[in-house]
Write a protein that holds these residues in place. Structure first.
Motif, PDB file in Angstrom:
ATOM      1  N   MET A  15      -3.823   1.461  -8.303  1.00  0.00           N
ATOM      2  CA  MET A  15      -4.449   0.272  -8.863  1.00  0.00           C
ATOM      3  C   MET A  15      -4.535   0.266 -10.386  1.00  0.00           C
ATOM      4  SD  MET A  15      -8.457   0.816  -7.888  1.00  0.00           S
ATOM      5  CE  MET A  15      -9.417   2.211  -8.497  1.00  0.00           C
ATOM      6  N   VAL A  49      -2.548   1.854   3.249  1.00  0.00           N
ATOM      7  CA  VAL A  49      -2.237   0.685   2.433  1.00  0.00           C
ATOM      8  C   VAL A  49      -0.901   0.063   2.817  1.00  0.00           C
ATOM      9  CG1 VAL A  49      -1.049   1.964   0.599  1.00  0.00           C
ATOM     10  CG2 VAL A  49      -2.248  -0.153   0.050  1.00  0.00           C
ATOM     11  N   GLU A  74     -14.974  -8.320  -0.344  1.00  0.00           N
ATOM     12  CA  GLU A  74     -14.404  -8.800  -1.580  1.00  0.00           C
ATOM     13  C   GLU A  74     -15.379  -9.712  -2.314  1.00  0.00           C
ATOM     14  OE1 GLU A  74     -12.724  -8.631  -3.998  1.00  0.00           O
ATOM     15  OE2 GLU A  74     -10.563  -8.650  -3.749  1.00  0.00           O
ATOM     16  N   HIS A 125      -9.157  -3.541 -13.886  1.00  0.00           N
ATOM     17  CA  HIS A 125      -8.594  -2.221 -13.610  1.00  0.00           C
ATOM     18  C   HIS A 125      -8.248  -1.453 -14.886  1.00  0.00           C
ATOM     19  CE1 HIS A 125      -8.319  -2.617  -9.248  1.00  0.00           C
ATOM     20  NE2 HIS A 125      -7.975  -3.879  -9.438  1.00  0.00           N
ATOM     21  N   HIS A 135      -0.028  -2.676  -5.795  1.00  0.00           N
ATOM     22  CA  HIS A 135      -1.261  -2.616  -6.577  1.00  0.00           C
ATOM     23  C   HIS A 135      -2.301  -1.723  -5.918  1.00  0.00           C
ATOM     24  CE1 HIS A 135      -4.755  -3.716  -8.872  1.00  0.00           C
ATOM     25  NE2 HIS A 135      -5.335  -4.282  -7.820  1.00  0.00           N
ATOM     26  N   HIS A 136      -2.499  -1.851  -4.612  1.00  0.00           N
ATOM     27  CA  HIS A 136      -3.499  -1.033  -3.938  1.00  0.00           C
ATOM     28  C   HIS A 136      -3.086   0.436  -3.869  1.00  0.00           C
ATOM     29  CE1 HIS A 136      -6.977  -3.250  -2.286  1.00  0.00           C
ATOM     30  NE2 HIS A 136      -6.204  -4.312  -2.466  1.00  0.00           N
ATOM     31  N   HIS A 188       0.976  -6.791  -3.714  1.00  0.00           N
ATOM     32  CA  HIS A 188      -0.369  -6.276  -3.483  1.00  0.00           C
ATOM     33  C   HIS A 188      -0.381  -4.875  -2.878  1.00  0.00           C
ATOM     34  CE1 HIS A 188      -4.338  -7.680  -4.303  1.00  0.00           C
ATOM     35  NE2 HIS A 188      -4.794  -7.217  -3.152  1.00  0.00           N
ATOM     36  N   HIS A 204     -15.113  -5.395  -6.816  1.00  0.00           N
ATOM     37  CA  HIS A 204     -13.686  -5.314  -6.533  1.00  0.00           C
ATOM     38  C   HIS A 204     -13.231  -3.859  -6.418  1.00  0.00           C
ATOM     39  CE1 HIS A 204      -9.557  -6.633  -6.341  1.00  0.00           C
ATOM     40  NE2 HIS A 204      -9.246  -5.781  -7.305  1.00  0.00           N
ATOM     41  N   THR A 220      -2.272  -4.103   3.927  1.00  0.00           N
ATOM     42  CA  THR A 220      -2.072  -4.967   2.768  1.00  0.00           C
ATOM     43  C   THR A 220      -0.687  -5.595   2.838  1.00  0.00           C
ATOM     44  OG1 THR A 220      -3.495  -3.512   1.444  1.00  0.00           O
ATOM     45  CG2 THR A 220      -2.095  -5.030   0.234  1.00  0.00           C
ATOM     46  N   ASP A 228     -15.856  -2.652   3.567  1.00  0.00           N
ATOM     47  CA  ASP A 228     -15.020  -3.465   2.686  1.00  0.00           C
ATOM     48  C   ASP A 228     -15.602  -4.868   2.552  1.00  0.00           C
ATOM     49  OD1 ASP A 228     -12.914  -4.538   1.208  1.00  0.00           O
ATOM     50  OD2 ASP A 228     -11.806  -5.074   3.017  1.00  0.00           O
ATOM     51  N   HIS A 286     -11.427  -1.824  -3.235  1.00  0.00           N
ATOM     52  CA  HIS A 286     -10.312  -0.875  -3.236  1.00  0.00           C
ATOM     53  C   HIS A 286     -10.709   0.431  -2.541  1.00  0.00           C
ATOM     54  CE1 HIS A 286      -6.917  -2.356  -5.759  1.00  0.00           C
ATOM     55  NE2 HIS A 286      -7.828  -3.253  -6.122  1.00  0.00           N
ATOM     56  N   ARG A 287     -11.908   0.868  -2.784  1.00  0.00           N
ATOM     57  CA  ARG A 287     -12.352   2.139  -2.221  1.00  0.00           C
ATOM     58  C   ARG A 287     -12.524   2.075  -0.711  1.00  0.00           C
ATOM     59  NH1 ARG A 287     -18.006   5.282  -3.849  1.00  0.00           N
ATOM     60  NH2 ARG A 287     -17.693   7.105  -2.502  1.00  0.00           N
TER      61      ARG A 287
END
Length: 319
Positions: free
Chosen positions: A267, A237, A122, A76, A263-264, A260, A108, A241, A120, A112-113
């Protein structure tokens, strides 16, 4: 969730900020601690005592998982003031767990997008939308299939046929990923040469055993809470999350992966600044656990419940 939670609008959670010198110093400090732990782990392994050997293997395996969490911050560009430092450091951090920095980064950021949508996916492949069962948990804990995937990526990189297969990416990402997979294959080759030269036991003790027995399962346990058992059909989010308050140790060890939602929500915010946003997440987030143990207890209860359902269905059919 009570309606009162939603009467307070988020204020700090979504605020962005740039990396400054203090953030960089905090990350460099983490790198120094990781290096020290690596030295201690190697020293324990070579003590030739059973307790030292086992302790060293566990420590090194736990360290390899921790390094990938540090690599995640580099993905990031939130570790260094100068963006160009992230890839060289990130590449090295991913080597013990055989993770390509550039490949991981593009996928990754895509996660996030597209979080909360059908697009989605991972990098490490565990589908958080599938039912939690003994089989799926064991498959995640011992996901050795990823190592076969890495071997395929290395082969394609040497042939020059590597392509990003989960969306669009630039030619630069393709080139960088191929370089990194070639570097990974050279690391494996060096381990093989060392084994042939009579150092095979050290290769097992310093890398293979920590990787297979500790790092891969532990990495799964670190990443599992992020989105599993959350509302995966929304892009909000605060609902898709999970954050875990945790302790200072777990926040350090996971490099803030427990925070988390924070973070989301933003980011690019340096990981060391996430704790100051946690109070607001505790107020507004739908899924906030006190500790990792409380989360794992919920998972185990669901696994037990899911394992009983087939038996109940068979009883219903008989009756």
């Amino acid at each position: 969730m009570s309606a009162s939670k939603w009467t307070v609008a988020p204020h700090q959670i979504f605020q962005r900020c740039r990396v400054d010198r203090r953030d960089q110093a905090a990350f460099v400090g983490k790198l120094a601690i990781a290096a020290m732990l690596g030295v201690i782990g190697v020293a324990l392994v070579v003590t030739a005592t059973t307790i030292g050997l086992v302790t060293g293997i566990v420590l090194l395996g736990a360290l390899y998982t921790h390094l990938v969490e540090l690599q995640h911050q580099c993905l990031h560009h939130s570790a260094f003031v100068a963006p160009g430092r992230h890839r060289p450091v990130g590449v090295l951090l991913g080597l013990p767990l055989l993770v390509s920095y550039s490949h991981y980064r593009v996928r990754h950021l895509q996660h996030h997008r597209f979080l909360g949508t059908d697009r989605d996916s991972e990098f490490f492949g565990f589908d958080t939308r599938q039912p939690l069962t003994v089989r799926t948990l064991l498959g995640g804990l011992f996901d050795f299939r990823r190592l076969l995937s890495v071997a395929v990526q290395c082969y394609r990189s040497w042939r020059g046929t590597w392509r990003y297969d989960d969306g669009q990416s630039s030619e630069r990402i393709r080139r960088d990923s191929m370089v990194e997979y070639r570097l990974i294959s050279l690391l494996v080759l060096a381990a093989g040469v060392a084994a042939l030269a009579g150092y095979g036991m050290l290769v097992v003790q310093l890398w293979l055993a920590p990787l297979l027995l500790v790092a891969i399962p532990l990495h799964f346990l670190v990443e599992l809470p992020e989105h599993v058992r959350c509302d995966n059909d929304t892009t909000d989010v605060l609902r898709n999350t999970r954050s875990i308050s945790g302790s200072r140790f777990t926040t350090w060890y996971t490099n803030g992966n427990n925070l988390h939602v924070e973070h989301h929500a933003a980011m690019t915010v340096p990981i060391n600044r996430l704790p100051e946003r946690h109070g607001e997440v505790r107020l507004l987030g739908k899924y906030v656990d006190h500790s990792y143990w409380s989360f794992y207890r919920q998972v185990l209860r669901e696994v037990v419940a899911n394992s009983r359902r087939p038996s109940r269905r068979r009883l219903d059919e008989i009756s």
